[in-house]
Each structure stands twice: as C-alpha cells, then as structure tokens.
Design a protein around this motif. Sequence first.
Motif, PDB file in Angstrom:
ATOM      1  N   GLY A 291    -143.892  40.978   1.693  1.00  0.00           N
ATOM      2  CA  GLY A 291    -142.539  41.343   1.756  1.00  0.00           C
ATOM      3  C   GLY A 291    -141.503  40.409   0.896  1.00  0.00           C
ATOM      4  O   GLY A 291    -142.017  39.737  -0.172  1.00  0.00           O
ATOM      5  N   SER A 292    -140.363  40.555   0.952  1.00  0.00           N
ATOM      6  CA  SER A 292    -139.245  39.992   0.142  1.00  0.00           C
ATOM      7  C   SER A 292    -138.502  39.054   0.908  1.00  0.00           C
ATOM      8  O   SER A 292    -138.017  39.313   2.124  1.00  0.00           O
ATOM      9  N   LEU A 293    -137.915  37.846   0.254  1.00  0.00           N
ATOM     10  CA  LEU A 293    -136.741  37.092   0.834  1.00  0.00           C
ATOM     11  C   LEU A 293    -135.927  36.750  -0.360  1.00  0.00           C
ATOM     12  O   LEU A 293    -136.254  36.789  -1.464  1.00  0.00           O
ATOM     13  N   ARG A 294    -134.439  36.540  -0.034  1.00  0.00           N
ATOM     14  CA  ARG A 294    -133.817  35.879  -1.167  1.00  0.00           C
ATOM     15  C   ARG A 294    -132.979  34.550  -0.608  1.00  0.00           C
ATOM     16  O   ARG A 294    -132.425  34.654   0.495  1.00  0.00           O
TER      17      ARG A 294
ATOM     18  N   VAL B 133    -140.666  25.071  -8.470  1.00  0.00           N
ATOM     19  CA  VAL B 133    -140.941  26.603  -8.384  1.00  0.00           C
ATOM     20  C   VAL B 133    -140.183  27.175  -9.282  1.00  0.00           C
ATOM     21  O   VAL B 133    -140.703  28.056 -10.127  1.00  0.00           O
ATOM     22  N   ALA B 134    -138.861  26.871  -9.637  1.00  0.00           N
ATOM     23  CA  ALA B 134    -138.209  27.654 -10.548  1.00  0.00           C
ATOM     24  C   ALA B 134    -136.907  26.769 -10.758  1.00  0.00           C
ATOM     25  O   ALA B 134    -136.465  26.034  -9.923  1.00  0.00           O
ATOM     26  N   GLY B 135    -136.423  26.773 -11.909  1.00  0.00           N
ATOM     27  CA  GLY B 135    -135.453  26.129 -12.557  1.00  0.00           C
ATOM     28  C   GLY B 135    -134.424  26.892 -13.726  1.00  0.00           C
ATOM     29  O   GLY B 135    -135.042  28.122 -14.028  1.00  0.00           O
TER      30      GLY B 135
ATOM     31  N   GLY C  96    -143.795  36.582 -12.276  1.00  0.00           N
ATOM     32  CA  GLY C  96    -143.863  38.125 -11.925  1.00  0.00           C
ATOM     33  C   GLY C  96    -143.571  38.373 -10.729  1.00  0.00           C
ATOM     34  O   GLY C  96    -143.634  39.679 -10.312  1.00  0.00           O
ATOM     35  N   ARG C  97    -143.223  37.547  -9.617  1.00  0.00           N
ATOM     36  CA  ARG C  97    -142.887  37.916  -8.320  1.00  0.00           C
ATOM     37  C   ARG C  97    -141.526  37.189  -7.882  1.00  0.00           C
ATOM     38  O   ARG C  97    -140.819  37.870  -7.306  1.00  0.00           O
ATOM     39  N   PHE C  98    -141.203  36.001  -8.575  1.00  0.00           N
ATOM     40  CA  PHE C  98    -139.993  35.427  -8.077  1.00  0.00           C
ATOM     41  C   PHE C  98    -138.901  35.359  -9.487  1.00  0.00           C
ATOM     42  O   PHE C  98    -139.407  35.374 -10.520  1.00  0.00           O
ATOM     43  N   THR C  99    -137.645  35.456  -9.019  1.00  0.00           N
ATOM     44  CA  THR C  99    -136.629  35.444 -10.053  1.00  0.00           C
ATOM     45  C   THR C  99    -135.538  34.421  -9.656  1.00  0.00           C
ATOM     46  O   THR C  99    -135.177  34.420  -8.635  1.00  0.00           O
ATOM     47  N   ILE C 100    -135.239  33.748 -10.667  1.00  0.00           N
ATOM     48  CA  ILE C 100    -133.958  32.824 -10.395  1.00  0.00           C
ATOM     49  C   ILE C 100    -132.971  33.210 -11.135  1.00  0.00           C
ATOM     50  O   ILE C 100    -132.846  34.002 -12.205  1.00  0.00           O
ATOM     51  N   SER C 101    -131.685  33.236 -10.528  1.00  0.00           N
ATOM     52  CA  SER C 101    -130.385  33.489 -11.166  1.00  0.00           C
ATOM     53  C   SER C 101    -129.260  32.519 -10.649  1.00  0.00           C
ATOM     54  O   SER C 101    -129.340  32.040  -9.692  1.00  0.00           O
TER      55      SER C 101
ATOM     56  N   GLN D 216    -134.864  35.120  -5.857  1.00  0.00           N
ATOM     57  CA  GLN D 216    -135.417  36.485  -5.225  1.00  0.00           C
ATOM     58  C   GLN D 216    -136.763  36.184  -5.374  1.00  0.00           C
ATOM     59  O   GLN D 216    -137.575  36.181  -6.412  1.00  0.00           O
ATOM     60  N   MET D 217    -137.380  36.442  -4.055  1.00  0.00           N
ATOM     61  CA  MET D 217    -138.912  36.360  -4.024  1.00  0.00           C
ATOM     62  C   MET D 217    -139.487  37.685  -3.365  1.00  0.00           C
ATOM     63  O   MET D 217    -139.182  38.236  -2.402  1.00  0.00           O
TER      64      MET D 217
END
Length: 126
Positions: free
Chosen positions: A16-19, A48-50, A68-73, A84-85
Amino acid sequence: QVQLVESGGGSVQAGGSLRLSCKASGNTDRTNSMGWFRQAPGKEREGVAGIYEDFRTRSIYLAGSVKGRFTISQDSARNTVYLQMNGLKPEDTGMYYCAAGSELGTRAQVSAVSYWGQGTQVTVSS
C-alpha cells in the motif's frame, strides 16, 4: 525556534501507500534543509529521506532501502515537506519523524538535525 508538525501516518497492508506531510513554522531560515527519519521499536533512529532546495539547485537524499519506493518533495511557499511512500513493506513500520537541519539533502544524519517533529506512526501489515 522551528516547529514541525507531521500528519498522514496510519496503518496499511503491504504494497500500500501513504503520504506524510510536515509543516514548518517559526524561524525556518535557521535551517537549510528538511528530512524524514524513522525509528522502529528497539532500533536506532535512521534517516529515510532529505531535501534541500532553492531557486538554483535541489539536492535529494534517499536511503538505499527506500529508493524506488519513496519520494520526498517540498512546497517552499507552504513551508511543507512531503514523503510519498509506495510499495510499503512490513519493515517500513515505525515512528516517522520530520526534521529540519543542515545538509539533510546530502545525507540525512541524526547529528545534522536541529529540530524534530513529534512523530507519526506508520504500521505496515503483511
């Protein structure tokens, strides 16, 4: 001081996904980047992300386990950063913390964080 307020955590099944969202307020010019960290029970907090972004450049860090799965913006006008996960796995379960600090867009390290949010729980079931 900088205040960080997260939202968007929850429980999902694997795949699944979560934001997640994090809104910053206060003296935000004291830090040059924002990021996300997580901590699972019994484990150390990990980056995790920066992201660092200005009108000329953008720098993004993603941990190998989430590439490839998470995006940071970031929405600079709203002082908000998003995570975005997608393709969530049970091992992504943990408390997720928003952070503001230095050079988090290069590498999200706990030692580089100046301010923390209160955290939001993410639970992924198999």
